[in-house]
Enzyme design. Structure first.
Site, mmCIF file in Angstrom:
data_model
loop_
_atom_site.group_PDB
_atom_site.id
_atom_site.type_symbol
_atom_site.label_atom_id
_atom_site.label_comp_id
_atom_site.label_asym_id
_atom_site.label_seq_id
_atom_site.Cartn_x
_atom_site.Cartn_y
_atom_site.Cartn_z
ATOM 1 N N ARG A 64 -4.763 -7.098 -2.884
ATOM 2 C CA ARG A 64 -4.193 -6.454 -1.688
ATOM 3 C C ARG A 64 -2.672 -6.607 -1.638
ATOM 4 O O ARG A 64 -1.961 -5.713 -1.166
ATOM 5 C CB ARG A 64 -4.844 -7.070 -0.441
ATOM 6 C CG ARG A 64 -4.437 -6.410 0.863
ATOM 7 C CD ARG A 64 -5.331 -6.901 1.997
ATOM 8 N NE ARG A 64 -5.035 -6.255 3.263
ATOM 9 C CZ ARG A 64 -4.631 -6.914 4.351
ATOM 10 N NH1 ARG A 64 -4.465 -8.226 4.323
ATOM 11 N NH2 ARG A 64 -4.402 -6.265 5.472
ATOM 12 N N HIS A 68 -0.079 -3.666 -0.859
ATOM 13 C CA HIS A 68 0.864 -3.722 0.266
ATOM 14 C C HIS A 68 2.316 -3.753 -0.200
ATOM 15 O O HIS A 68 3.220 -3.365 0.543
ATOM 16 C CB HIS A 68 0.549 -4.916 1.169
ATOM 17 C CG HIS A 68 -0.615 -4.661 2.075
ATOM 18 N ND1 HIS A 68 -0.753 -5.243 3.313
ATOM 19 C CD2 HIS A 68 -1.695 -3.855 1.918
ATOM 20 C CE1 HIS A 68 -1.888 -4.806 3.885
ATOM 21 N NE2 HIS A 68 -2.465 -3.973 3.052
ATOM 22 N N ASP A 69 2.547 -4.208 -1.430
ATOM 23 C CA ASP A 69 3.902 -4.129 -1.978
ATOM 24 C C ASP A 69 4.220 -2.668 -2.316
ATOM 25 O O ASP A 69 5.237 -2.123 -1.889
ATOM 26 C CB ASP A 69 4.013 -5.003 -3.235
ATOM 27 C CG ASP A 69 5.425 -5.007 -3.805
ATOM 28 O OD1 ASP A 69 6.387 -4.818 -3.026
ATOM 29 O OD2 ASP A 69 5.580 -5.206 -5.029
ATOM 30 N N VAL A 72 5.020 0.077 0.395
ATOM 31 C CA VAL A 72 6.189 -0.103 1.254
ATOM 32 C C VAL A 72 7.435 -0.280 0.384
ATOM 33 O O VAL A 72 7.595 -1.290 -0.285
ATOM 34 C CB VAL A 72 5.993 -1.329 2.183
ATOM 35 C CG1 VAL A 72 7.129 -1.406 3.196
ATOM 36 C CG2 VAL A 72 4.645 -1.248 2.901
ATOM 37 N N GLY A 74 7.963 1.032 -2.394
ATOM 38 C CA GLY A 74 7.579 0.977 -3.802
ATOM 39 C C GLY A 74 7.224 -0.430 -4.264
ATOM 40 O O GLY A 74 7.368 -1.405 -3.523
ATOM 41 N N ASP A 76 8.230 -3.241 -5.492
ATOM 42 C CA ASP A 76 9.525 -3.889 -5.728
ATOM 43 C C ASP A 76 9.560 -5.317 -5.198
ATOM 44 O O ASP A 76 10.641 -5.893 -5.039
ATOM 45 C CB ASP A 76 10.648 -3.078 -5.071
ATOM 46 C CG ASP A 76 10.576 -3.146 -3.548
ATOM 47 O OD1 ASP A 76 9.500 -3.500 -3.004
ATOM 48 O OD2 ASP A 76 11.601 -2.867 -2.895
ATOM 49 N N SER A 78 9.199 -6.319 -2.327
ATOM 50 C CA SER A 78 9.803 -6.451 -0.992
ATOM 51 C C SER A 78 8.858 -7.181 -0.035
ATOM 52 O O SER A 78 9.303 -7.809 0.918
ATOM 53 C CB SER A 78 10.175 -5.076 -0.429
ATOM 54 O OG SER A 78 9.056 -4.202 -0.445
ATOM 55 N N ASN A 95 0.277 -7.339 7.740
ATOM 56 C CA ASN A 95 0.388 -8.404 6.746
ATOM 57 C C ASN A 95 0.177 -9.805 7.294
ATOM 58 O O ASN A 95 -0.216 -10.715 6.565
ATOM 59 C CB ASN A 95 1.766 -8.354 6.072
ATOM 60 C CG ASN A 95 1.929 -7.132 5.181
ATOM 61 O OD1 ASN A 95 0.950 -6.637 4.612
ATOM 62 N ND2 ASN A 95 3.139 -6.635 5.082
ATOM 63 N N PRO A 164 -1.839 2.028 5.731
ATOM 64 C CA PRO A 164 -2.855 2.654 6.579
ATOM 65 C C PRO A 164 -3.610 1.607 7.400
ATOM 66 O O PRO A 164 -4.112 0.635 6.837
ATOM 67 C CB PRO A 164 -3.789 3.321 5.552
ATOM 68 C CG PRO A 164 -3.603 2.532 4.297
ATOM 69 C CD PRO A 164 -2.201 2.003 4.319
ATOM 70 N N HIS A 194 -12.396 -2.943 -1.406
ATOM 71 C CA HIS A 194 -13.042 -3.628 -0.276
ATOM 72 C C HIS A 194 -14.414 -4.178 -0.654
ATOM 73 O O HIS A 194 -15.166 -4.591 0.210
ATOM 74 C CB HIS A 194 -13.124 -2.684 0.930
ATOM 75 C CG HIS A 194 -11.804 -2.458 1.585
ATOM 76 N ND1 HIS A 194 -11.602 -1.542 2.580
ATOM 77 C CD2 HIS A 194 -10.593 -3.041 1.373
ATOM 78 C CE1 HIS A 194 -10.332 -1.566 2.958
ATOM 79 N NE2 HIS A 194 -9.698 -2.460 2.233
ATOM 80 N N ASP A 245 -17.517 -7.145 2.055
ATOM 81 C CA ASP A 245 -18.788 -6.757 1.419
ATOM 82 C C ASP A 245 -19.709 -7.971 1.512
ATOM 83 O O ASP A 245 -19.593 -8.907 0.731
ATOM 84 C CB ASP A 245 -18.534 -6.380 -0.049
ATOM 85 C CG ASP A 245 -19.813 -6.261 -0.870
ATOM 86 O OD1 ASP A 245 -20.914 -6.541 -0.335
ATOM 87 O OD2 ASP A 245 -19.714 -5.901 -2.057
HETATM 88 C C1 HEM Z 1 -7.758 3.173 2.502
HETATM 89 C C2 HEM Z 1 -7.001 2.529 3.354
HETATM 90 C C3 HEM Z 1 -7.126 1.056 3.591
HETATM 91 C C4 HEM Z 1 -7.284 0.462 4.797
HETATM 92 C C5 HEM Z 1 -7.315 1.145 6.141
HETATM 93 C C6 HEM Z 1 -7.401 -0.952 4.553
HETATM 94 C C7 HEM Z 1 -7.564 -1.904 5.540
HETATM 95 C C8 HEM Z 1 -7.820 -3.240 5.305
HETATM 96 C C9 HEM Z 1 -8.017 -4.212 6.337
HETATM 97 C C10 HEM Z 1 -7.937 -3.953 7.823
HETATM 98 C C11 HEM Z 1 -8.279 -5.389 5.724
HETATM 99 C C12 HEM Z 1 -8.576 -6.724 6.396
HETATM 100 C C13 HEM Z 1 -7.324 -7.351 6.933
HETATM 101 C C14 HEM Z 1 -7.684 -8.558 7.762
HETATM 102 O O1 HEM Z 1 -7.889 -9.654 7.208
HETATM 103 O O2 HEM Z 1 -7.804 -8.409 8.973
HETATM 104 C C15 HEM Z 1 -8.263 -5.162 4.316
HETATM 105 C C16 HEM Z 1 -8.507 -6.122 3.374
HETATM 106 C C17 HEM Z 1 -8.438 -5.900 2.021
HETATM 107 N N1 HEM Z 1 -8.004 -4.743 1.421
HETATM 108 FE FE1 HEM Z 1 -7.717 -2.959 2.299
HETATM 109 N N2 HEM Z 1 -7.329 -1.188 3.218
HETATM 110 C C18 HEM Z 1 -7.158 0.013 2.584
HETATM 111 C C19 HEM Z 1 -6.979 0.210 1.240
HETATM 112 C C20 HEM Z 1 -6.962 -0.812 0.305
HETATM 113 C C21 HEM Z 1 -6.540 -0.658 -1.061
HETATM 114 C C22 HEM Z 1 -5.980 0.623 -1.658
HETATM 115 C C23 HEM Z 1 -6.695 -1.868 -1.659
HETATM 116 C C24 HEM Z 1 -6.389 -2.281 -3.054
HETATM 117 C C25 HEM Z 1 -6.439 -1.491 -4.090
HETATM 118 C C26 HEM Z 1 -7.236 -2.761 -0.662
HETATM 119 C C27 HEM Z 1 -7.601 -4.050 -0.893
HETATM 120 C C28 HEM Z 1 -8.029 -4.935 0.078
HETATM 121 C C29 HEM Z 1 -8.534 -6.257 -0.221
HETATM 122 C C30 HEM Z 1 -8.772 -6.839 -1.600
HETATM 123 C C31 HEM Z 1 -8.785 -6.871 1.006
HETATM 124 C C32 HEM Z 1 -9.264 -8.302 1.236
HETATM 125 C C33 HEM Z 1 -8.032 -9.190 1.312
HETATM 126 C C34 HEM Z 1 -8.312 -10.673 1.363
HETATM 127 O O3 HEM Z 1 -9.461 -11.099 1.264
HETATM 128 O O4 HEM Z 1 -7.333 -11.423 1.492
HETATM 129 N N3 HEM Z 1 -7.353 -2.103 0.523
HETATM 130 N N4 HEM Z 1 -7.956 -3.846 4.088
#
Ligand code: HEM
Ligand SMILES: *[C@@H]1O[C@H](CO)[C@@H](O)[C@H](O)[C@H]1NC(C)=O
Ligand SMILES: *[C@@H]1O[C@H](CO)[C@@H](O)[C@H](O)[C@H]1NC(C)=O
Ligand SMILES: *[C@@H]1O[C@H](CO)[C@@H](O)[C@H](O)[C@H]1NC(C)=O
Ligand SMILES: *[C@@H]1O[C@H](CO)[C@@H](O)[C@H](O)[C@H]1NC(C)=O
Ligand SMILES: *[C@@H]1O[C@H](CO)[C@@H](O)[C@H](O)[C@H]1NC(C)=O
Ligand SMILES: *[C@@H]1O[C@H](CO)[C@@H](O)[C@H](O)[C@H]1NC(C)=O
Ligand SMILES: *[C@@H]1O[C@H](CO)[C@@H](O)[C@H](O)[C@H]1NC(C)=O
Ligand SMILES: *[C@@H]1O[C@H](CO)[C@@H](O)[C@H](O)[C@H]1NC(C)=O
Ligand SMILES: *[C@@H]1O[C@H](CO)[C@@H](O)[C@H](O)[C@H]1NC(C)=O
Ligand SMILES: *[C@@H]1O[C@H](CO)[C@@H](O)[C@H](O)[C@H]1NC(C)=O
Ligand SMILES: *[C@@H]1O[C@H](CO)[C@@H](O)[C@H](O)[C@H]1NC(C)=O
Ligand SMILES: *[C@@H]1O[C@H](CO)[C@@H](O)[C@H](O)[C@H]1NC(C)=O
Length: 351
Positions: A64, A68-69, A72, A74, A76, A78, A95, A164, A194, A245
């Site tokens: 993640r 998130h890098d 925002v 690019g 980089d 940041s 974040n 997003p 996810h 999951d």
């Molecule tokens: C499609 C739009 C996306 C939305 C709306 C979204 C939203 C979120 C949210 C709300 C969380 C939980 C944050 C919290 O702890 O409250 C999360 C966790 C996570 N997201 Fe996304 N996400 C998106 C796309 C992505 C993408 C593109 C990736 C990586 C390729 C990603 C990887 C992850 C991972 C691995 C977690 C778990 C983080 C952790 O356990 O520390 N997400 N995401």
């Protein structure tokens, strides 16, 4: 010079131009540190493996972190910058407090700096760490192009404007990814991340509570909603988390896509992938074929890693991943480098 010679000369010029190194064309390259820091990637991998052995959840955090890098300003690094008054990207709601893995990047950077000083960017370390995390959670290792340079601006509002939120609709998600050159299908592919990791209650609270009244969300299984409400009451403990999951929380697999049709997607945004017929078709194909999803996931991660990158002489190779280099030390030596100082980023943030 006769006409034939002119043509030959032009062809020679064209050939030289075509053979310009990728760096000169501003592209990332696999093995960018082959000669300048041959063990860079293995040192990063070791740091990630060490952290993973202590806490396997860190892998999700690092995947993640790269996302998130990249979204925002690019890819980089940041997202790693700190600001004394708490107004950097990492302080923004998307974040904080959820983003994790910063110490792993710092440990990897320390190892890399002691092996080859001032050579490997923090942005590349973040990209390598994401790849290593993907490998540790179940995906074959793959090659990541590198040569990113580090930026020097980090503003909280940029994170809010570009990342997003989990309340986004299908169209909003598609648009946000399109703005980063990623297709609707790539948005679905990357959402499969996810399949690992955790979430705090705040990210799905509006799906289960309307103030203190339970909400009935047709896209959320009522049994799962009841479970989530007991875990996260309408005024939840801010430190409570749950696996995104719940079936295979530590394995990066295609289970995410299998859960969606069962109304077991945790976020409103996850469930949105089923509400649009085009996106839903992708969901169904990835649920049916894990190999297909894994291939496409790797390709999409590499593409994401190319978003608005700085290359060549742009940006800098940060010495400490959480602060920009001191101007007086740039290009001279590390004598003025103060790892504890946060003064400089404040100065930069005013620009
Ligand atoms: C499609 C739009 C996306 C939305 C709306 C979204 C939203 C979120 C949210 C709300 C969380 C939980 C944050 C919290 O702890 O409250 C999360 C966790 C996570 N997201 Fe996304 N996400 C998106 C796309 C992505 C993408 C593109 C990736 C990586 C390729 C990603 C990887 C992850 C991972 C691995 C977690 C778990 C983080 C952790 O356990 O520390 N997400 N995401
Ligand atoms: C680095 O070495 C690998 C393996 O030999 C090779 O695939 C890659 O193209 C090299 N990259 C550069 C920039 O030299
Ligand atoms: C091990 O993981 C825990 C979180 O699970 C963390 O608080 C701790 O700092 C980690 N220790 C090391 C040495 O990384
Ligand atoms: C991780 O990558 C290594 C190669 O570096 C490979 O041997 C291993 O099988 C990969 N892990 C998974 C789960 O595919
Ligand atoms: C993304 O959005 C920004 C501002 O909202 C805009 O300037 C930029 O052109 C957009 N990029 C793409 C590729 O749509
Ligand atoms: C929340 O409850 C209020 C008052 O009962 C109602 O007006 C509103 O529509 C509800 N919102 C949602 C999202 O259900
Ligand atoms: C929240 O949960 C944490 C860890 O589970 C616990 O230490 C803390 O006391 C709880 N806080 C409140 C206000 O209940
Ligand atoms: C959780 O955080 C919110 C917002 O930061 C705060 O208002 C609330 O008091 C916190 N709750 C607990 C139990 O600490
Ligand atoms: C589904 O999303 C695609 C991509 O954004 C869009 O072109 C299409 O109109 C949407 N379909 C429906 C039925 O909303
Ligand atoms: C999505 O796919 C499922 C099959 O898993 C199907 O039952 C459903 O009608 C589809 N939904 C849309 C909006 O296309
Ligand atoms: C699954 O996808 C892989 C990779 O694209 C493909 O080679 C394979 O034939 C697909 N399997 C099925 C059953 O469609
Ligand atoms: C920030 O980076 C930009 C682009 O590399 C550079 O032009 C500028 O001088 C840097 N600013 C500071 C304060 O280092
Ligand atoms: C934080 O510092 C930056 C840079 O010095 C400044 O632009 C900003 O207004 C400050 N924010 C607050 C809330 O003090």
């Amino acid at each position: 010079m006769d006409r034939v010679m002119v043509v030959v000369a032009l062809m020679a010029v064209a050939a030289v131009c075509l053979r310009l190194p990728a760096v000169a064309r501003g592209q990332l390259q696999v093995g960018f540190y082959n000669t300048s820091c041959p063990n860079a990637e293995s040192l990063v991998r070791q740091a990630v493996a060490n952290a993973f052995a202590n806490d396997s959840g860190i892998a999700a955090g690092l995947i993640r972190l790269h996302f998130h890098d990249c979204f925002v300003k690019g890819c980089d690094a940041s997202v790693l910058l700190v600001s004394a008054n708490g107004t950097a990207e990492r302080d923004a709601a998307p974040n904080k407090p959820s983003l994790r893995g910063f110490e792993v990047i710092d440990a990897a950077k320390a190892a890399v700096e002691s092996s080859c000083a001032r050579t490997v960017s923090c942005a590349d370390i973040v990209a390598f760490a994401a790849r290593d995390s993907i490998n540790l959670t179940g995906q074959a290792a793959y090659q990541v192009p590198s040569g990113r340079r580090d930026g020097n601006i980090s503003v909280d509002q940029d994170a809010i404007n570009n990342l997003p939120p989990p309340t986004f609709t299908a169209q909003q998600l598609v648009d946000r990814f399109a703005n980063k050159t990623l297709t609707a299908e790539e948005m679905v592919i990357l959402s499969g991340a996810h399949s690992v990791g955790r979430s705090f209650c705040s990210s799905f609270l509006p799906r289960i509570w309307n103030n203190t009244t339970p909400i009935v969300d047709a896209g959320l299984s009522s049994g799962y909603a009841t479970l989530l409400r007991s875990l996260c009451p309408s005024t939840p403990n801010n430190s409570t988390t749950t696996m995104i999951d719940p079936t295979t929380p530590a394995v990066l697999d295609n289970n995410y896509y299998k859960l969606l049709p069962l109304n077991l997607g945790l976020f409103f945004s996850d469930n949105q992938l089923r509400t649009n017929a085009t996106l839903n078709t992708s969901v169904n194909s990835f649920a049916a074929n894990e190999t297909l999803w894994k291939e496409k996931f790797v390709a999409a991660m590499i593409k994401m890693g190319n978003i608005e990158v700085l290359t060549g002489t742009q940006g800098e190779i940060r010495l400490n991943c959480s602060i920009v280099n001191n101007r007086s030390s740039v290009g001279i030596e590390m004598a003025h480098y103060n790892p504890g100082s946060t003064a400089f980023i404040n100065e930069v943030a005013t620009n």
